[in-house]
Design a protein around this motif. Structure first.
Motif, PDB file in Angstrom:
ATOM      1  N   PRO A  67     -24.771  50.773  74.929  1.00  0.00           N
ATOM      2  CA  PRO A  67     -25.424  50.780  73.610  1.00  0.00           C
ATOM      3  C   PRO A  67     -24.539  50.594  72.491  1.00  0.00           C
ATOM      4  CG  PRO A  67     -25.799  52.731  75.445  1.00  0.00           C
ATOM      5  CD  PRO A  67     -24.879  51.794  75.843  1.00  0.00           C
ATOM      6  N   THR A  68     -24.969  49.983  71.439  1.00  0.00           N
ATOM      7  CA  THR A  68     -24.135  49.557  70.312  1.00  0.00           C
ATOM      8  C   THR A  68     -23.410  50.663  69.595  1.00  0.00           C
ATOM      9  OG1 THR A  68     -25.919  48.220  69.548  1.00  0.00           O
ATOM     10  CG2 THR A  68     -24.293  48.682  68.180  1.00  0.00           C
ATOM     11  N   GLN A  96     -30.949  40.375  70.333  1.00  0.00           N
ATOM     12  CA  GLN A  96     -29.826  40.458  69.725  1.00  0.00           C
ATOM     13  C   GLN A  96     -29.360  38.943  69.528  1.00  0.00           C
ATOM     14  OE1 GLN A  96     -28.102  43.927  72.384  1.00  0.00           O
ATOM     15  NE2 GLN A  96     -26.951  42.234  72.478  1.00  0.00           N
ATOM     16  N   GLY A 122     -26.241  47.080  65.245  1.00  0.00           N
ATOM     17  CA  GLY A 122     -27.225  47.979  65.588  1.00  0.00           C
ATOM     18  C   GLY A 122     -28.285  48.270  65.031  1.00  0.00           C
ATOM     19  N   HIS A 161     -36.424  45.308  67.403  1.00  0.00           N
ATOM     20  CA  HIS A 161     -36.852  45.849  68.571  1.00  0.00           C
ATOM     21  C   HIS A 161     -35.905  45.253  70.012  1.00  0.00           C
ATOM     22  CE1 HIS A 161     -40.718  47.023  66.870  1.00  0.00           C
ATOM     23  NE2 HIS A 161     -41.054  45.716  66.438  1.00  0.00           N
ATOM     24  N   HIS A 162     -34.664  45.442  69.416  1.00  0.00           N
ATOM     25  CA  HIS A 162     -33.525  45.342  70.429  1.00  0.00           C
ATOM     26  C   HIS A 162     -33.589  43.885  70.761  1.00  0.00           C
ATOM     27  CE1 HIS A 162     -32.089  49.487  71.224  1.00  0.00           C
ATOM     28  NE2 HIS A 162     -33.592  49.781  70.774  1.00  0.00           N
ATOM     29  N   TYR A 217     -29.844  55.848  66.859  1.00  0.00           N
ATOM     30  CA  TYR A 217     -30.069  54.491  67.496  1.00  0.00           C
ATOM     31  C   TYR A 217     -30.413  55.086  68.942  1.00  0.00           C
ATOM     32  CZ  TYR A 217     -28.781  50.179  69.476  1.00  0.00           C
ATOM     33  OH  TYR A 217     -28.582  48.979  69.967  1.00  0.00           O
ATOM     34  N   ILE A 269     -30.656  45.184  65.461  1.00  0.00           N
ATOM     35  CA  ILE A 269     -30.947  45.341  66.512  1.00  0.00           C
ATOM     36  C   ILE A 269     -32.285  46.095  66.738  1.00  0.00           C
ATOM     37  CG2 ILE A 269     -30.547  45.698  69.150  1.00  0.00           C
ATOM     38  CD1 ILE A 269     -27.569  44.782  68.561  1.00  0.00           C
ATOM     39  N   MET A 270     -31.984  47.482  66.153  1.00  0.00           N
ATOM     40  CA  MET A 270     -33.262  48.404  66.052  1.00  0.00           C
ATOM     41  C   MET A 270     -34.485  47.776  65.403  1.00  0.00           C
ATOM     42  SD  MET A 270     -30.949  51.680  65.187  1.00  0.00           S
ATOM     43  CE  MET A 270     -32.604  52.536  64.841  1.00  0.00           C
TER      44      MET A 270
END
Length: 658
Positions: free
Chosen positions: A261-262, A375, A365, A372-373, A113, A368-369
């Motif tokens: 961060p997640t 949410q 997470g 591209h982040h 991550y 989200i990755m």
């Protein structure tokens, strides 16, 4: 107790110190050892702590060996020994194993991550130090060390929530978490002070032994108002738990902690910090059992938190905030169990929740990755074929959270509802309604989250959609491990933890409050079959299924229904979307009120009294006196002669008068 206490002291010390060593190496030598070195030393440290906890300490405790004593005295002040001491029993051993396992999964996940983050080494140092702090808290045998661990996890959460310190939102979130927790910690510190004032010691064992003798004593806080001492102590300690474990109204910091961060969201919400309050109340069961009032406070506040924070989770559009409000709600469930004196059930739910909540956060997470982040749930959808491992493990976590058989949440959540139903404490009726209604709410928001993320048409832009792919193995392997325990933990641990005598003397329950014994008596010697059969026919299971079906109807079968429902209940939707306007209340009433008081103290106390009267006033008086005295020092001889004659006259007059 062991015959080889010294050897086991070294084992106990090695568990937190291995995490501390990894944190120090990654933090102080991060540039030297590089990224691989940083994650290697911290993962090895946490892995060693998990191996010692799960395969050395836990089996040893199950064999009947416990430890309670100091391992290092670093000072004696006023007759109080300031010690590092450990209480290793069934409760702390279980917590040590859960904390280190979840932390290990988060550490491995973090490699994937945070791989492109410039603060890579610093992050690993922080999460290892976070684990060390939580271990010191759960292993403590005295209130001083408990307070050290309590504040240390608060400090680490502050650093990790604001890890991306260039973001204003992260800075505001970390300050909010810090300030809200100071409110709870003030009550917690007062509770510890009241314990020392009452018992003359900070050692758990000594306090618990003396507690029944002071159960009837009262203290006058205000003239004419007497409080039971034990009730006062328990409520003050619970105020601390309200801050750490995010109970209404001190819950407002937890959803904002999603700015971190997640991986740290998973660690905070699943195994550290927020579970500290639940653990503390369970550890203090010998005190809470002596006060029905304190138990009722825990019961009612937990019920309010469980239900009303679940409502808020139903309308959130940020994938992490939905899970965050779920955490707040489930912490309310744990507190309800503790308030009903079902301590073993509360800890059982803490453990199962740690697995499936860490799983859900890490799955979020992974999504989200891939995006591209991004949410926002409204920009997701259609991911189930593109991210099959994340999709399947998300399903497992969702079923566990909703309480569907055979997943872990089915067992622990059903037991909480049963325990509250059997309680006769004031407030138990409302609590039973809240936890029962909360089952439907939990299932609805959980599967709303799942369906909006993975089902329907993709709602992201074409560029993002083309690049969506499954996360790397360092991300998916922790998901698989956590998914496995989200399935089997209920089966594996319900019998020893709840129906058996695993906790023994670690948890104290008075016979009049022992609702767990009543539940266990129904199924004693019959295995899990009758319990499962009863659960599958009970209201909680049916409500959970109803919640899932409702979410499917609204977000898969008839996706236009949410907009229609929102239009017909705009006021309720606005209230929930704005989280009951509690942030606005805190801002306008508490924050602005504090600023107004500060300005008043500044203008009157500082400007007028200190600067105006004390500092500048003194200078003006000295200047005035000096101006008068300066006229006397003229330099003319006849002035001095006149002064001498006047002085002689006054002296003679004084003596003649006598």
């Amino acid at each position: 107790m062991h015959g080889l206490d010294l050897d086991y002291k070294l084992v106990y010390l090695a568990i937190p110190l291995s995490c501390l060593l990894g944190a120090l190496l990654a933090g102080l030598l991060g540039r030297t050892i590089g990224r691989v070195g940083a994650h290697s030393v911290t993962i090895l440290g946490v892995a060693a702590a998990f191996a010692l906890s799960a395969f050395v300490v836990l089996p040893d405790v199950l064999a009947g060996n416990t430890f309670n004593g100091p391992v290092y005295t670093w000072a004696v002040s006023g007759g109080i020994p300031l010690e590092v001491g450990f209480q290793i029993d069934s409760l702390s051993a279980l917590m040590m194993a859960v904390v280190t396992f979840v932390s290990l999964m988060v550490h491995v996940y973090t490699i994937g991550y945070m791989r492109d983050d410039p603060g890579y080494q610093r992050f690993f140092s922080y999460i290892a130090l976070f684990t060390f702090s939580m271990l010191m808290l759960v292993m403590a045998n005295n209130f001083l060390q408990l307070f050290f661990g309590w504040e240390a996890v608060g400090l680490m959460s502050y650093l990790l929530i604001g890890f991306w310190f260039t973001r204003d939102t992260a800075t505001h979130a970390q300050l909010k978490a810090f300030l809200v927790n100071r409110v709870g910690d003030f009550g917690f510190l007062l509770g510890i002070a009241a314990i020392y004032m009452t018992f003359g010691t900070l050692d758990y064992g000594a306090v618990f032994a003396i507690a029944p003798q002071v159960a009837g004593k009262t203290i006058s806080i205000l003239p004419g108002v007497d409080w039971n001492v034990i009730t006062l102590i328990c409520i003050l300690l619970f105020v601390g738990a309200m801050g750490k474990s995010a109970q209404v109204p001190l819950h407002v910091w937890l959803p904002d902690s999603m700015e971190g961060p997640t991986p740290i969201s998973a660690l905070i919400h699943a195994a550290t910090m927020v579970t500290a309050g639940v653990f503390m109340v369970a550890r203090m069961s010998p005190l809470f059992e002596l006060s029905d009032t304190a138990l009722s406070v825990v019961l009612v506040i937990g019920a309010v938190t469980g239900l009303f924070m679940g409502f808020v989770g139903m309308v959130q559009n940020d994938i992490k905030r939905v899970i965050a409000y779920s955490t707040v709600s489930q912490l309310g469930y744990m507190m309800v169990a503790l308030g009903a004196s079902a301590y073993s059930v509360g800890i059982f739910h803490l453990m199962t929740h740690a697995f499936f909540k860490a799983l859900l956060f890490l799955c979020a997470g992974s999504v989200i990755m891939a995006l591209h982040h991004e949410q926002d749930l409204r920009k997701m959808g259609g991911l189930k074929r593109r991210m099959p491992i994340t999709f399947i493990t998300f399903w497992i976590g969702s079923l566990a959270l909703a309480g569907i058989f055979p997943f872990a949440g089915f067992f622990s959540k059903d037991l909480i509802v049963e325990a509250v139903h059997g309680s006769h404490l004031p407030g138990s009726g409302f609590a039973y309604f809240a936890v029962l209604a909360g089952v439907f709410v939990t299932a609805f928001y959980t599967f709303r989250l799942l369906f909006m993320t993975f089902y329907g048409k993709p709602r992201m832009d074409e560029h993002t959609l083309r690049e969506v792919k499954e996360s790397p193995w360092v991300v998916t392997i922790p998901l698989m491990f956590l998914a496995f325990f989200s399935i089997v933990a209920g089966f594996m641990f319900i019998d020893p933890l709840v129906f058996g005598d695993y906790f023994g003397a670690a948890l104290k329950v008075l016979p009049a409050h022992d609702v767990v014994r009543e539940i266990a008596g129904k199924y004693q010697g019959q295995g899990l079959g009758p319990f499962i059969a009863h659960g599958l026919q009970s209201a909680p299971f049916l409500l959970a299924v109803a919640g899932i079906v409702t979410a499917w109807m609204m977000y898969v079968r008839y996706p236009h229904l949410p907009d229609r429902a929102r239009a017909k209940a705009e006021a309720v939707y606005t209230l929930l979307l704005n989280k009951y306007f509690l942030d606005e209340f805190n801002e306008f009433v508490l924050v602005r009120g504090a600023r107004a008081v500060g300005r008043l103290l500044w203008k009157i106390g500082d400007v007028k009294l200190i600067d105006g009267l004390a500092v500048n006033g003194t200078a003006r008086v000295i200047g005035w006196v000096s101006a008068i005295v300066r006229q006397i020092q003229s330099g003319y001889v006849y002035h001095y002669a006149f002064a001498m004659i006047l002085g002689l006259f006054l002296l003679i007059t004084f003596y003649l008068h006598r």
